[in-house]
Design an enzyme around this catalytic site. Structure first.
Site, PDB file in Angstrom:
ATOM      1  N   ARG A 183       0.913  -1.190  -0.104  1.00 19.73           N
ATOM      2  CA  ARG A 183       0.025  -0.066  -0.036  1.00 19.73           C
ATOM      3  C   ARG A 183       0.998   1.124  -0.126  1.00 19.73           C
ATOM      4  O   ARG A 183       1.861   1.242   0.764  1.00 19.73           O
ATOM      5  CB  ARG A 183      -0.874  -0.014   1.379  1.00 19.73           C
ATOM      6  N   HIS A 234      13.625  -1.924  -1.820  1.00 18.68           N
ATOM      7  CA  HIS A 234      13.091  -2.003  -2.920  1.00 18.68           C
ATOM      8  C   HIS A 234      13.894  -2.517  -3.826  1.00 18.68           C
ATOM      9  O   HIS A 234      15.318  -2.570  -3.961  1.00 18.68           O
ATOM     10  CB  HIS A 234      13.009  -0.266  -3.468  1.00 18.68           C
ATOM     11  N   GLU A 242      18.827  -9.127  -1.369  1.00 23.80           N
ATOM     12  CA  GLU A 242      17.763  -8.427  -0.485  1.00 23.80           C
ATOM     13  C   GLU A 242      18.075  -9.178   1.018  1.00 23.80           C
ATOM     14  O   GLU A 242      17.955  -8.200   2.009  1.00 23.80           O
ATOM     15  CB  GLU A 242      16.463  -8.510  -0.844  1.00 23.80           C
TER      16      GLU A 242
END
Ligand code: GRF
Length: 219
Positions: free
Chosen positions: A96, A114, A179
Site C-alpha cells: 500500500r 526496493h 535483499e
C-alpha cells in the site's frame, strides 16, 4: 549488562521472505534489534505464518475495513505500532502506498527495501524493466521513506550482475538473495547508530556504502 535492542515493526502484504531474513538475523544474540510486531494488511499473508512460527506478535489491519478512508486505515496501523513500542518501521513487501501524514509521523524511523538500484526503476516490475533497458548491473536498495514513492535517503545498496540468458524470474531470484543479506545489514547500521540522515543523504559511520560488491562479471 546488555543494552536494549531497537524494536522493529515489520509491515508486510505477502510472502515475507525479507521478514524471514530479519527474523533470522534477530535470532542472533548480538543482533542489535528485535521484532516487536509484524503487521499485515492482508489476513492471508504467508509472512504472518513465518512470524507466528518464530513466536513474534502479529496483527492484521486490512485496508478493506476502511473503504475510502485511508487516514483511518493508517491511524489504525499507527496505533498498533505505537502500542507495541515500535521504534523503527521496516516495510518488507508492503503493497500500500503510505500517505504523507504516515510517512512524516515516522520520519527517519521508517525504511523500505526496493528491488532495484534506486533511483533507477522506481515502482513495480523492476526486473523486467531492468532487462528491457539493458543495464549490466541491477540490485536492491534500503532507504528511509519519504512521501514520494521509492524516494528517500539511501542507507545501503547491493549490486548483482545481469547475466546472459537471464529472464525476469532468474534476475529476481538473484536480487532477492541480495535483499536477504542487505536488509539485516541496513537495520544493524541504524540500530547501532551508525547510519545518520544528513539532508538527502545517509552518512555511514566508519563505513562502506555498498554491502555486496559485484559478483564476478562473466568476462
Ligand atoms: C521484495 O522484492 C521487496 O524488495 C519488495 O517486495 C518484495 C517482497 O518480497 N518491496 P517478500 O515478501 O519479502 O518475500
Amino acid at each position: 549488562m546488555t543494552s536494549a535492542k531497537l524494536k522493529l515493526g515489520v509491515l508486510i502484504s505477502g510472502r515475507g521472505s525479507n521478514l524471514q531474513a530479519l527474523i533470522d538475523a534477530c535470532a542472533a544474540p548480538d543482533f542489535p534489534a528485535e521484532i516487536a510486531l509484524v503487521l499485515s494488511n492482508k489476513a492471508d499473508a504467508y509472512g504472518l505464518e513465518r512470524a507466528a512460527a518464530a513466536g513474534i506478535p502479529t496483527t492484521v489491519v486490512s485496508h478493506r475495513d476502511f473503504p475510502g478512508d485511508k487516514p483511518a486505515f493508517e491511524a489504525a496501523m499507527d496505533a498498533r505500532l505505537r502500542e507495541a513500542g515500535v521504534e523503527l518501521v521496516c516495510l518488507a513487501g508492503f503493497m500500500r502506498i503510505l500517505s504523507e501524514w504516515f510517512v512524516e509521523s515516522w520520519r527517519d524511523r521508517l525504511i523500505n527495501i526496493h528491488p532495484s538500484l534506486l533511483p533507477s526503476f522506481k515502482g513495480l516490475d523492476t526486473h523486467a524493466r531492468a532487462l528491457a533497458t539493458g543495464v549490466r548491473f541491477h540490485g536492491c536498495t534500503v532507504h528511509f521513506v519519504r512521501p514520494a514513492m521509492d524516494d528517500g535517503p539511501i542507507v545501503a545498496q547491493a549490486a548483482v550482475p545481469v547475466l546472459p540468458g537471464d529472464d525476469a524470474d532468474a534476475l529476481a531470484g538473484r536480487v532477492l538473495e541480495s535483499e536477504h543479506r542487505l536488509y539485516p545489514h541496513a537495520v544493524r547500521l541504524i540500530a547501532e547508530g551508525r547510519a545518520r540522515v544528513d539532508g538527502d543523504l545517509v552518512r555511514i559511520e566508519g563505513g562502506g556504502l555498498v554491502l555486496d560488491s559485484v559478483v564476478n562479471p562473466p568476462f
